[in-house]
Design a protein around this motif. Sequence first.
Motif, PDB file in Angstrom:
ATOM      1  N   ASP A 579      -6.184 -17.734  12.796  1.00  0.00           N
ATOM      2  CA  ASP A 579      -7.568 -18.174  12.958  1.00  0.00           C
ATOM      3  C   ASP A 579      -7.617 -19.361  13.902  1.00  0.00           C
ATOM      4  OD1 ASP A 579      -6.408 -20.106  11.449  1.00  0.00           O
ATOM      5  OD2 ASP A 579      -7.927 -20.141   9.871  1.00  0.00           O
ATOM      6  N   GLY A 580      -8.780 -19.552  14.505  1.00  0.00           N
ATOM      7  CA  GLY A 580      -8.961 -20.703  15.382  1.00  0.00           C
ATOM      8  C   GLY A 580      -8.049 -20.687  16.599  1.00  0.00           C
ATOM      9  N   LYS A 581      -7.563 -21.869  16.958  1.00  0.00           N
ATOM     10  CA  LYS A 581      -6.703 -22.004  18.136  1.00  0.00           C
ATOM     11  C   LYS A 581      -5.331 -21.382  17.932  1.00  0.00           C
ATOM     12  CE  LYS A 581      -8.927 -26.287  19.704  1.00  0.00           C
ATOM     13  NZ  LYS A 581      -8.733 -27.719  20.051  1.00  0.00           N
ATOM     14  N   ASN A 582      -4.966 -21.142  16.672  1.00  0.00           N
ATOM     15  CA  ASN A 582      -3.652 -20.550  16.407  1.00  0.00           C
ATOM     16  C   ASN A 582      -3.521 -19.174  17.039  1.00  0.00           C
ATOM     17  OD1 ASN A 582      -2.836 -22.751  14.853  1.00  0.00           O
ATOM     18  ND2 ASN A 582      -3.757 -21.924  13.005  1.00  0.00           N
ATOM     19  N   VAL A 583      -4.643 -18.441  17.151  1.00  0.00           N
ATOM     20  CA  VAL A 583      -4.599 -17.098  17.751  1.00  0.00           C
ATOM     21  C   VAL A 583      -4.090 -17.199  19.178  1.00  0.00           C
ATOM     22  CG1 VAL A 583      -5.956 -15.090  18.409  1.00  0.00           C
ATOM     23  CG2 VAL A 583      -6.480 -16.280  16.283  1.00  0.00           C
ATOM     24  N   ASP A 584      -4.713 -18.058  19.985  1.00  0.00           N
ATOM     25  CA  ASP A 584      -4.314 -18.191  21.391  1.00  0.00           C
ATOM     26  C   ASP A 584      -2.898 -18.744  21.526  1.00  0.00           C
ATOM     27  OD1 ASP A 584      -6.769 -17.247  22.060  1.00  0.00           O
ATOM     28  OD2 ASP A 584      -7.622 -19.168  22.669  1.00  0.00           O
ATOM     29  N   THR A 585      -2.542 -19.689  20.651  1.00  0.00           N
ATOM     30  CA  THR A 585      -1.199 -20.289  20.734  1.00  0.00           C
ATOM     31  C   THR A 585      -0.116 -19.250  20.504  1.00  0.00           C
ATOM     32  OG1 THR A 585      -2.076 -22.396  19.918  1.00  0.00           O
ATOM     33  CG2 THR A 585       0.301 -22.063  19.782  1.00  0.00           C
ATOM     34  N   VAL A 586      -0.267 -18.449  19.440  1.00  0.00           N
ATOM     35  CA  VAL A 586       0.761 -17.446  19.104  1.00  0.00           C
ATOM     36  C   VAL A 586       0.773 -16.326  20.136  1.00  0.00           C
ATOM     37  CG1 VAL A 586       1.481 -15.756  17.387  1.00  0.00           C
ATOM     38  CG2 VAL A 586       0.679 -17.997  16.647  1.00  0.00           C
ATOM     39  N   LEU A 587      -0.414 -15.860  20.545  1.00  0.00           N
ATOM     40  CA  LEU A 587      -0.461 -14.776  21.531  1.00  0.00           C
ATOM     41  C   LEU A 587       0.078 -15.232  22.884  1.00  0.00           C
ATOM     42  CD1 LEU A 587      -3.843 -12.977  20.775  1.00  0.00           C
ATOM     43  CD2 LEU A 587      -1.536 -12.217  20.248  1.00  0.00           C
ATOM     44  N   THR A 588      -0.121 -16.497  23.226  1.00  0.00           N
ATOM     45  CA  THR A 588       0.460 -17.010  24.475  1.00  0.00           C
ATOM     46  C   THR A 588       1.982 -16.947  24.421  1.00  0.00           C
ATOM     47  OG1 THR A 588      -1.410 -18.497  24.837  1.00  0.00           O
ATOM     48  CG2 THR A 588       0.636 -19.026  25.978  1.00  0.00           C
ATOM     49  N   GLU A 589       2.541 -17.404  23.291  1.00  0.00           N
ATOM     50  CA  GLU A 589       3.997 -17.374  23.147  1.00  0.00           C
ATOM     51  C   GLU A 589       4.515 -15.937  23.156  1.00  0.00           C
ATOM     52  OE1 GLU A 589       7.823 -18.726  22.882  1.00  0.00           O
ATOM     53  OE2 GLU A 589       5.986 -19.886  23.263  1.00  0.00           O
ATOM     54  N   PHE A 590       3.833 -15.052  22.447  1.00  0.00           N
ATOM     55  CA  PHE A 590       4.239 -13.641  22.411  1.00  0.00           C
ATOM     56  C   PHE A 590       4.158 -13.030  23.807  1.00  0.00           C
ATOM     57  CE2 PHE A 590       3.009  -9.140  20.927  1.00  0.00           C
ATOM     58  CZ  PHE A 590       4.338  -8.722  20.970  1.00  0.00           C
ATOM     59  N   GLY A 591       3.058 -13.342  24.538  1.00  0.00           N
ATOM     60  CA  GLY A 591       2.886 -12.791  25.882  1.00  0.00           C
ATOM     61  C   GLY A 591       3.952 -13.271  26.850  1.00  0.00           C
ATOM     62  N   VAL A 592       4.320 -14.560  26.752  1.00  0.00           N
ATOM     63  CA  VAL A 592       5.360 -15.105  27.639  1.00  0.00           C
ATOM     64  C   VAL A 592       6.700 -14.425  27.366  1.00  0.00           C
ATOM     65  CG1 VAL A 592       6.705 -17.182  28.154  1.00  0.00           C
ATOM     66  CG2 VAL A 592       4.213 -17.323  27.960  1.00  0.00           C
ATOM     67  N   ARG A 593       7.013 -14.221  26.072  1.00  0.00           N
ATOM     68  CA  ARG A 593       8.286 -13.557  25.731  1.00  0.00           C
ATOM     69  C   ARG A 593       8.250 -12.084  26.150  1.00  0.00           C
ATOM     70  NH1 ARG A 593      10.082 -16.050  19.805  1.00  0.00           N
ATOM     71  NH2 ARG A 593       9.402 -18.190  20.219  1.00  0.00           N
ATOM     72  N   PHE A 594       7.112 -11.441  25.994  1.00  0.00           N
ATOM     73  CA  PHE A 594       6.936 -10.051  26.422  1.00  0.00           C
ATOM     74  C   PHE A 594       7.189  -9.940  27.926  1.00  0.00           C
ATOM     75  CE2 PHE A 594       3.368  -6.818  27.413  1.00  0.00           C
ATOM     76  CZ  PHE A 594       4.278  -5.777  27.508  1.00  0.00           C
ATOM     77  N   HIS A 595       6.617 -10.861  28.693  1.00  0.00           N
ATOM     78  CA  HIS A 595       6.816 -10.845  30.145  1.00  0.00           C
ATOM     79  C   HIS A 595       8.281 -11.070  30.500  1.00  0.00           C
ATOM     80  CE1 HIS A 595       7.332 -13.238  33.887  1.00  0.00           C
ATOM     81  NE2 HIS A 595       6.583 -12.275  34.393  1.00  0.00           N
ATOM     82  N   ARG A 596       8.920 -12.039  29.814  1.00  0.00           N
ATOM     83  CA  ARG A 596      10.325 -12.327  30.100  1.00  0.00           C
ATOM     84  C   ARG A 596      11.191 -11.099  29.835  1.00  0.00           C
ATOM     85  NH1 ARG A 596      11.465 -16.095  26.359  1.00  0.00           N
ATOM     86  NH2 ARG A 596      10.378 -17.664  27.593  1.00  0.00           N
ATOM     87  N   LEU A 597      10.894 -10.393  28.730  1.00  0.00           N
ATOM     88  CA  LEU A 597      11.666  -9.192  28.386  1.00  0.00           C
ATOM     89  C   LEU A 597      11.526  -8.131  29.472  1.00  0.00           C
ATOM     90  CD1 LEU A 597      13.233  -7.390  26.356  1.00  0.00           C
ATOM     91  CD2 LEU A 597      11.011  -6.723  25.416  1.00  0.00           C
ATOM     92  N   ILE A 598      10.301  -7.844  29.899  1.00  0.00           N
ATOM     93  CA  ILE A 598      10.087  -6.802  30.914  1.00  0.00           C
ATOM     94  C   ILE A 598      10.694  -7.226  32.244  1.00  0.00           C
ATOM     95  CG2 ILE A 598       8.339  -5.469  32.142  1.00  0.00           C
ATOM     96  CD1 ILE A 598       8.640  -4.811  29.158  1.00  0.00           C
ATOM     97  N   HIS A 599      10.552  -8.503  32.587  1.00  0.00           N
ATOM     98  CA  HIS A 599      11.113  -9.016  33.844  1.00  0.00           C
ATOM     99  C   HIS A 599      12.630  -8.835  33.866  1.00  0.00           C
ATOM    100  CE1 HIS A 599      12.508 -12.057  36.756  1.00  0.00           C
ATOM    101  NE2 HIS A 599      11.328 -11.878  37.357  1.00  0.00           N
TER     102      HIS A 599
END
Length: 692
Positions: A579-599
């Motif tokens: 909830d709140g800002k935690n959504v963006d914080t966790v999804l940002t971290e997940f997205g960065v790791r997702f990008h690193r994995l594909i890269h």
Amino acid sequence: MAATAELFEEPFDVDEYIERLAWRTPGGGSKGGAEAFDPKRLLEEFVNHIEELKMLDERIQRRVEKLEQQCQKEAKEFARKVQELQKSNQIAFQHFQELDEHISYVATKVCHLGDQLEGVNTPRQRAVEAQKLMKYFNEFLDGELKSDVFTNPEKIKEAADIIQKLHLIAQELPFDRFAEVKSKIAKVLCNLTLSHGLYNLSSHQDQGYAHCVDVYIKQCQEVSYFRNDLFEDTATLCQRVNKEVREVFSSPENVMAKLIQNIFEIKLQSFIRDRLEECKKSDAEEYLKNLYDLYTRTTSLASKLAEFDLGTDKQTFLAKMIKGIFLSYLENYIEIETGYLKARSSMVLQRYYDSKNHQKRSYGSGGIQDLKERIRQRTNLPLGPSIDTHGETFLSQEVVVNLLQETRQAFERCHRLSDSSDLPKNAFRIFTILVEYLCVEHIDYALEIGLAAIPSTDSKTGALYFLDVVQQANTIFHLFDKQFNDHLMPLLSSSPKLTECLQKKKEVIEQMEVKLDTGIDRTLNCMIGHMKHILSVEQKKTDFKPEDENNVLIQYTNACVKVCGYVRKQVEKNRNSMDGKNVDTVLTEFGVRFHRLIHEHLQQYTYSSMGGMLAICDVAEYRKCAKEFKIPLVLQLFDTLHALCNLLVVAPDNLKQVCSGEHLTNLDKNILHAFVQLRSDYRSARLGRHFS
């Protein structure tokens, strides 16, 4: 011109300062001046002045450091004095509480002493009254009324009252011996009645008056209590009696006070004692409910009775009546309350775990457990084998609602039944029980179980339940915080205990947030690990370097489809769990790791022209998936990755143009070169020359 700090005072102009320095230097003026222009001399003057400025800067810097040290020293001294003042304030507050308790004790003693003095004074007053009546009776025997009360016309009412009493006394005397006296008294009484109309029921200050009041109080109660509601019957009785006593008695306020005292000390006290004593030892819940209900109804009744005239200080009188009934029950109320709340909370938790057929594990503090916790916080490594919870979070909103409901009722009883001086510390004791059973025994335990259930990063399972724990924990935190603000804060608003409660709440939440952060981080690692497993199993080398370049029918690879499907599910789950800002914080971290994995994954393969096109299609699909994160940074990373993949298919002559495009122009050349090296024609087309 010597360099001093005064030269740099505002307003300061650099050009003007240098101009003045040049003019004051011999040979430093314009060539048209009286003295020839000497650039070497001017340079020498500038160099010397610069050295002076450096020395001035050092002196100022030393002074600044000295002032800073002095400021720090004074700040420490000030902080020390503030701490001493706080300690003095606490000691003064404790002394104030002790003084308040002592004053209450002395006031109780004074009230008790007043009751004793009243008990002694009443018989004495009656004896004095009897002596006066005997004196007046002697005057009638002598046949001459000498007293001022009989001769002064202004005291006619007082005389009538005395003669009425003498008349009542005379009726009890033998007729043969006192016939003449009786006749005189009756004659005077008759004359007063006919001439002044003074004979009425208000004139009875004789010894039978008190007996008359007692009989009246007894009889009016005998015909009043027919319903089952003692409190309503009492209010109705007093409302009716208040009108009667004003018409009949000369001191109606005393009669009302005596009636109310009789009701409180006999009827109410007996009724309340019977209701409480029968359940005090056998059923703590019933006892506390009855105590709260009876005390509330008694104080409500007292508020209604305060509308009547009961004498000078009716509030103190009614408070004394209530205290006389409930004092023995209120003295140890908080011990019974906290004992019941602990037992009830423990039973609610145990009943829940029994329904899940779960035996609680021990995650106690101290020794090895503390060491494990420190290692886990610093390394984020799972300690011990992973356990299978079969999707169970071990968090129950029903349990939470039950615990909060029990605590809310305890706060309400505490507010009503605690003395004002004891209210803050009693409320704090109830709060600590809530923290122990809700936050530690239930939420913190579920977090420990959830952490232990997170699989290792190399696990092949995609089932992750810690986010369900996070979702439920967030909901429970909101409920806990709401009760803290709605029911506890009002009880502590002006007490030092408020700071203690806020600090304890902060410590508990911070402790749980650490475990939530750890669990989310490890969950993200597991997600990335599972995606890596999908890629390693599903992605074939021939996907990006097909044997037949002209017979490629797929739009994107099977590995890409499965990874995107998995990522979309996890994004939705993350969004629902936070909830709140935690959504963006966790999804940002997940997205960065997702990008690193594909890269990193794409850099493992060699790409033909058609394979490069397929890689671009895969990354385009990954980018569509990244849009669902709704995080600008994540989308930007995949835009850049998509642009990098264009290097796999672009014509050799257009490489430099593509590298200077919007998404690639700021990237390091080594990153660009690394992607170009993945092309199967890298050596044959001599593509490395574009990066030399």
